[in-house]
Structure formats: C-alpha cells, structure tokens
Design an enzyme around this catalytic site. Structure first.
Site, PDB file in Angstrom:
ATOM      1  N   ASP A   1       1.475  -1.395   0.236  1.00  0.00           N
ATOM      2  CA  ASP A   1      -0.215   0.037   0.188  1.00  0.00           C
ATOM      3  C   ASP A   1       1.148   0.870  -0.140  1.00  0.00           C
ATOM      4  O   ASP A   1       1.736   1.066   0.530  1.00  0.00           O
ATOM      5  CB  ASP A   1      -0.671   0.066   1.390  1.00  0.00           C
ATOM      6  CG  ASP A   1      -1.672   1.170   1.604  1.00  0.00           C
ATOM      7  OD1 ASP A   1      -2.054   1.974   0.217  1.00  0.00           O
ATOM      8  OD2 ASP A   1      -1.699   1.489   2.342  1.00  0.00           O
TER       9      ASP A   1
ATOM     10  N   ASP B   1      -0.269   5.189   0.663  1.00  0.00           N
ATOM     11  CA  ASP B   1      -0.634   5.977   1.365  1.00  0.00           C
ATOM     12  C   ASP B   1      -0.880   5.405   3.321  1.00  0.00           C
ATOM     13  O   ASP B   1      -1.486   5.099   3.873  1.00  0.00           O
ATOM     14  CB  ASP B   1      -1.992   6.700   1.139  1.00  0.00           C
ATOM     15  CG  ASP B   1      -2.170   7.516  -0.364  1.00  0.00           C
ATOM     16  OD1 ASP B   1      -1.149   8.418  -0.718  1.00  0.00           O
ATOM     17  OD2 ASP B   1      -2.738   6.756  -0.939  1.00  0.00           O
TER      18      ASP B   1
END
Ligand code: G6P
Ligand code: MG
Length: 230
Positions: free
Chosen positions: A13, A15
């Site tokens: 991922d 953010d």
C-alpha cells in the site's frame, strides 16, 4: 503454514505505509465532510483509509445519513473538489515525507532480490512515488482504474501478486488500513498491519509503526507465530 523462506514478493500500500500522505487524504476528506455538513470523527477517518475516491465519498454521505441527497454528477464534482484540495496538499511533497525506515526497507528488499508491486487504491500513486523518488524500486503496479472492486475486496492484492507472476501465498502485503488488511487476507497473502493493533486486529503480523518494519522483524514474527491461517 507459510514460512518466511517461501516469500518471494512484497505488495505495498502507499498512503500511510510508505509516505505520510494518508494524513493529507484525511485532511482533504475532513474539509469536504465539513462542507457537506457531515460530522467528522476518528472512526469515520479510519473507515475511509485505503478506500477509493468515490467509495470514500459514498461512505461519508452514508455516515451523515445523506446518501440520497446528491445526484451522481454532484458527487463526481465533490470528489473532484476533494482531489484538487489533496493535490494542493501534495505540492511540497518530497523524500522527507517517506515514513521512518521505509526507504531502507524497500532498498533492502531490492538488494535481496524480492519482487515488489504497488497495490494502492490511489490514482495519484504514480505522482506520489515520483515525488518520493521511489518509483525505480517497483517492478510492477496495479492500476486502480482497472479494478472492478476496491479494498476491502481482495482484487487489488490478487492482481498485485499476479503482476509479479507469484501466488498470493508467496507474497507479503503491507497495510495501514483495516480495509486493506481485509483485502490482503482475502487474497491469501500474508498481511502486515502497521499502526494501531486494535484497528488492524485481523492482520497476521502487527507493527506499531514503520520503523519496526524490517526483513529481520518480519522473519521473526512469522517464525514466532504458531499458526498462520494460510
Ligand atoms: C488510498 C488512500 C485513500 C484514498 C484512495 C483513493 O487508498 O488510503 O484515503 O481515498 O487511495 O485515492 P485517490 O488519490 O485516487 O483519490
Ligand atoms: Mg494506506
């Protein structure tokens, strides 16, 4: 039971895992929630983490019991407004906002010849990786515009493993969001949750912050775990 030695790839991922940009998404959504008259809470903020743009807006409207108030066109306009505010917050983004230890961790993965793919829901992820000067370490990435279902659906992590020509079981996914952990678990990859372990209680392995994320600590955590449900 999956052993650390079987791992060949890492699915990231972006953010809140690689960069502090999750805080900017929250700030821009908070701004829009205020404008729409929806009370912002920490719980709402956590629900939005990892969730795509339109799904996030729909969650905010549902949370404020306003799901039937706006037309699709109005919703698109509000989502664009959020994105413009988010992009303004990204203006000064540079390497200094890479979360502690993550650049070294990614370099270490690369040095050890692990394959690396990006599994971010954000359509702004190419821009963010470019600004952080980390793009060169990623072998592949999933284009979130091509997904049928966003996180918490497993599709993005299944596709990220596929992009590396690996089985999900040969991969470790890293997430700061509950929706993301659910997505990793659904794909069959090993989930690493970074952040509050009560929020990320479904992760196979938990770390409180990014500084703890190292190959040695992951190996230790996998070996200590009596039963990984995969
Ligand atoms: C990430 C973030 C979410 C954001 C989503 C869509 O998953 O965690 O907060 O809403 O991406 O981002 P975008 O940049 O495409 O609006
Ligand atoms: Mg995230």
């Amino acid at each position: 039971m999956v052993k650390f030695a079987q791992i060949k790839g890492f699915l990231f991922d972006l953010d809140g895992v690689i960069a502090n940009t999750s805080a900017y998404h929250s700030k821009a959504w908070h701004q829009l929630a205020d404008e729409l008259g929806v009370t912002w809470t920490e719980d709402l903020g956590n629900q939005l983490k990892g969730v795509g743009r339109m799904d996030s807006l729909n969650l905010i409207l549902k949370y404020g019991h306003k799901e039937n108030v706006y037309t699709e066109d109005e919703k698109v306009k509000y989502a664009e407004e959020k994105n413009e505010n988010y992009l303004k917050l990204l203006n000064g983004l540079d390497k200094s906002e890479i979360l502690p230890g993550m650049e070294d961790f990614i370099k270490d993965l690369s040095a050890h010849h692990y394959l690396i793919s990006l599994a971010s829901s954000s359509k702004n992820s190419p821009l963010v990786l470019e600004k952080l000067d980390l793009r060169k370490y990623f072998d592949e990435k999933v284009d979130p515009a091509t997904l049928k279902h966003g996180k918490p659906d497993p599709e993005i992590y299944t596709r990220a493993a596929e992009s590396l020509k690996l089985k999900p079981e040969e991969c470790i996914g890293l997430e700061d969001a509950s929706a993301g952990v659910t997505s990793i678990n659904g794909s069959g990859a090993i989930s690493v949750g970074i952040g509050d372990p009560t929020v990320l209680k479904d992760a196979d392995i938990n770390f409180n912050n990014t500084s703890e994320v190292t190959l040695a600590n992951i190996e230790k955590a996998m070996d200590n775990k009596k039963v990984l449900n995969k």
